[in-house]
Design an enzyme around this catalytic site. Structure first.
Site, PDB file in Angstrom:
ATOM      1  N   LYS A 131      22.316 -14.710   3.070  1.00 34.80           N
ATOM      2  CA  LYS A 131      23.155 -14.809   1.870  1.00 34.80           C
ATOM      3  C   LYS A 131      24.231 -15.863   2.053  1.00 34.80           C
ATOM      4  CE  LYS A 131      22.387 -10.533  -0.569  1.00 34.80           C
ATOM      5  NZ  LYS A 131      22.925  -9.326  -1.171  1.00 34.80           N
ATOM      6  N   LYS A 213       9.880 -12.505   0.516  1.00 31.57           N
ATOM      7  CA  LYS A 213      10.024 -11.191  -0.125  1.00 31.57           C
ATOM      8  C   LYS A 213      10.140 -11.352  -1.646  1.00 31.57           C
ATOM      9  CE  LYS A 213      13.954  -8.936  -0.330  1.00 31.57           C
ATOM     10  NZ  LYS A 213      15.205  -8.234  -0.107  1.00 31.57           N
ATOM     11  N   LYS A 216      14.862 -10.254  -6.875  1.00 29.08           N
ATOM     12  CA  LYS A 216      15.376 -10.337  -8.246  1.00 29.08           C
ATOM     13  C   LYS A 216      15.741 -11.759  -8.626  1.00 29.08           C
ATOM     14  CE  LYS A 216      17.690  -5.900  -7.808  1.00 29.08           C
ATOM     15  NZ  LYS A 216      18.821  -5.296  -7.105  1.00 29.08           N
TER      16      LYS A 216
HETATM   17  P1  TYM Z   1      18.518  -3.725  -2.726  1.00 27.27           P
HETATM   18  O1  TYM Z   1      19.338  -3.430  -3.924  1.00 27.27           O
HETATM   19  O2  TYM Z   1      18.293  -5.136  -2.340  1.00 27.27           O
HETATM   20  O3  TYM Z   1      17.122  -3.023  -2.843  1.00 27.27           O
HETATM   21  C1  TYM Z   1      17.016  -1.639  -3.187  1.00 27.27           C
HETATM   22  C2  TYM Z   1      15.870  -1.013  -2.410  1.00 27.27           C
HETATM   23  O4  TYM Z   1      14.654  -1.699  -2.712  1.00 27.27           O
HETATM   24  C3  TYM Z   1      14.042  -2.144  -1.506  1.00 27.27           C
HETATM   25  N1  TYM Z   1      13.395  -3.434  -1.766  1.00 27.27           N
HETATM   26  C4  TYM Z   1      12.135  -3.709  -1.450  1.00 27.27           C
HETATM   27  N2  TYM Z   1      11.171  -2.975  -0.861  1.00 27.27           N
HETATM   28  C5  TYM Z   1       9.971  -3.546  -0.691  1.00 27.27           C
HETATM   29  N3  TYM Z   1       9.691  -4.813  -1.076  1.00 27.27           N
HETATM   30  C6  TYM Z   1      10.623  -5.581  -1.671  1.00 27.27           C
HETATM   31  N4  TYM Z   1      10.322  -6.824  -2.060  1.00 27.27           N
HETATM   32  C7  TYM Z   1      11.912  -5.032  -1.880  1.00 27.27           C
HETATM   33  N5  TYM Z   1      13.054  -5.521  -2.444  1.00 27.27           N
HETATM   34  C8  TYM Z   1      13.946  -4.521  -2.348  1.00 27.27           C
HETATM   35  C9  TYM Z   1      15.189  -2.274  -0.509  1.00 27.27           C
HETATM   36  O5  TYM Z   1      14.720  -2.202   0.823  1.00 27.27           O
HETATM   37  C10 TYM Z   1      16.053  -1.101  -0.898  1.00 27.27           C
HETATM   38  O6  TYM Z   1      15.578   0.074  -0.297  1.00 27.27           O
HETATM   39  N6  TYM Z   1      21.923  -2.798   0.761  1.00 27.27           N
HETATM   40  C11 TYM Z   1      20.955  -2.206  -0.109  1.00 27.27           C
HETATM   41  C12 TYM Z   1      21.554  -1.236  -1.118  1.00 27.27           C
HETATM   42  C13 TYM Z   1      22.316  -0.124  -0.477  1.00 27.27           C
HETATM   43  C14 TYM Z   1      21.750   1.002   0.193  1.00 27.27           C
HETATM   44  C15 TYM Z   1      22.874   1.768   0.588  1.00 27.27           C
HETATM   45  C16 TYM Z   1      20.441   1.389   0.458  1.00 27.27           C
HETATM   46  C17 TYM Z   1      23.671  -0.005  -0.447  1.00 27.27           C
HETATM   47  N7  TYM Z   1      23.995   1.137   0.192  1.00 27.27           N
HETATM   48  C18 TYM Z   1      22.689   2.957   1.284  1.00 27.27           C
HETATM   49  C19 TYM Z   1      20.261   2.589   1.150  1.00 27.27           C
HETATM   50  C20 TYM Z   1      21.366   3.349   1.557  1.00 27.27           C
HETATM   51  C21 TYM Z   1      20.289  -3.307  -0.918  1.00 27.27           C
HETATM   52  O7  TYM Z   1      20.828  -4.363  -1.105  1.00 27.27           O
HETATM   53  O8  TYM Z   1      19.119  -2.935  -1.486  1.00 27.27           O
END
Ligand code: TYM
Length: 351
Positions: A131, A213, A216
């Site tokens: 990032k 990956k 969004k």
């Molecule tokens: P985020 O918002 O990027 O993604 C949310 C969840 O979706 C999963 N994910 C994916 N899994 C498989 N393939 C993909 N292409 C893909 N893109 C996203 C992510 O692994 C995630 O599980 N930091 C975290 C958000 C967060 C969080 C937490 C998660 C904040 N606090 C506490 C778990 C527990 C994040 O940015 O996920």
């Protein structure tokens, strides 16, 4: 399952309140429309397993401001995400579904944890490095300390299990390290959480560059399928998915990343094993397979789409959940926070 039946005294912690039931916590950022990667890697697994736990799911709006956003977009995305959680099948009668910023204990615990986290640990996080490289003009402190807030999210609820995609594994490891460090320093405070990462679908890749990956923010509109894409858009994106010059539907992540990605998506959407898919499409071309994957995804998301339309229009229903579930989450979170504050030596609250 919810308080009312449990001990209401502020003297008891989360564990005691829920009679040692196991806790699940997970969350998503509200930085844009949720993707098929979010659905397969996380949301679908939340829905499948949430009933087995005392479950908390947050829309983590505080995490979403490490990168500059249009204010109205963020607010709208939060609401859409919440509606998607519900439309996917999370049950507000059983699970706690809330906005992170409505529970101040997240940021409060994050401060305490950040005083127990080494800069070197944060500098090593690959997501921070990625990032920072993409946002050279805005490498703010929040971008660096983001995993500490994430640890606070999880540890506040004494979570046993955290279902995520594999990209969050490193953050989960840091969370575990911090929990153990705090427990060693102050006695037993936190449950040390386990990640729950499925074998198939843990990392859904871009449909255009299967080495990356699915995300969004991809600039190529055909790279990412969004949960709320309509039928024609989903079919079109799969039709254009990049594959390889071979013609066999065979799972080989290394040499056939495009087809392997499509096979994982198809496997999750239909429940078929990868070997069954290979057998079913033996001798058929990629065109046929891509169409089948698109149709399977449309079918998988159809019930969600239908429920979403009703939910997003029901302002009273959503507002009630937002308010009452923030109260529930606060009710639990503040207990862990106060316990930690006491352990680190802050003056105790007079009640
Ligand atoms: P985020 O918002 O990027 O993604 C949310 C969840 O979706 C999963 N994910 C994916 N899994 C498989 N393939 C993909 N292409 C893909 N893109 C996203 C992510 O692994 C995630 O599980 N930091 C975290 C958000 C967060 C969080 C937490 C998660 C904040 N606090 C506490 C778990 C527990 C994040 O940015 O996920």
């Amino acid at each position: 399952m919810w308080p009312g039946t449990v001990h209401r005294s502020f003297e008891c912690g989360v564990r005691e309140m829920i009679n040692d039931q196991k806790v699940m916590f997970s969350a998503m950022q509200a930085t844009g429309d949720l993707t098929l990667g979010n659905y397969i890697g996380a949301l679908a697994n939340w829905v499948k397993t949430a009933d087995d736990y005392m479950s908390f799911f947050s829309v983590v709006d505080q995490h979403s401001i490490t990168v500059r956003r249009k204010v109205s977009d963020l607010r709208q995305n939060c609401r859409k995400s919440l509606a998607i959680y519900l439309a996917a099948g999370l049950d507000p009668e059983k699970h706690c579904i809330y906005y992170q910023s409505h529970v101040p204990a997240h940021a409060q615990l994050a401060w305490i944890l950040s005083c127990h986290t080494y800069i070197g640990e944060l500098n090593r996080m690959t997501q921070f490095k990625d990032k920072a490289a993409k946002n050279e003009s805005n490498i703010n402190a929040g971008l660096l300390t983001y995993p500490v807030l994430m640890a606070a999210d999880i540890l506040l609820y004494q979570a046993d299990v955290v279902p995520v995609g594999v990209d969050q594994k490193q953050h989960l490891e840091l969370t575990r390290t911090l929990a153990q460090r705090m427990n060693n320093l102050y006695g037993d405070i936190f449950t040390v959480p386990e990640p729950y990462i499925t074998k198939v679908g843990q990392r859904i890749m871009s449909l255009q560059e299967p080495g990356r990956k699915m995300s969004k923010s991809d600039e190529n509109p055909n790279a990412t399928v969004f949960i709320l894409d309509d039928k024609d858009t989903i079919l079109r994106k799969f039709k254009r998915a990049v594959t390889d010059s071979d013609r066999t539907v065979r799972f080989d992540r290394e040499n056939k990343p495009g087809i392997s990605n499509l096979m994982e998506i198809y496997s999750v959407a239909t429940g078929q094993e990868l070997s069954e898919i290979e057998a079913a499409f033996d001798g058929l071309g990629y065109g046929e397979f891509k169409l089948a994957v698109g149709e399977a995804v449309v079918k998988m998301l159809a019930p969600l789409h239908e429920r979403y339309e009703a939910i997003i229009q029901d302002k009273t229903y959503l507002d009630n959940i937002i308010k009452s579930h923030a109260e529930k989450a606060n009710y639990f979170a503040v207990r862990t926070l106060w316990k930690v504050e006491k352990k680190v030596g802050f003056p105790v609250h007079i009640r």
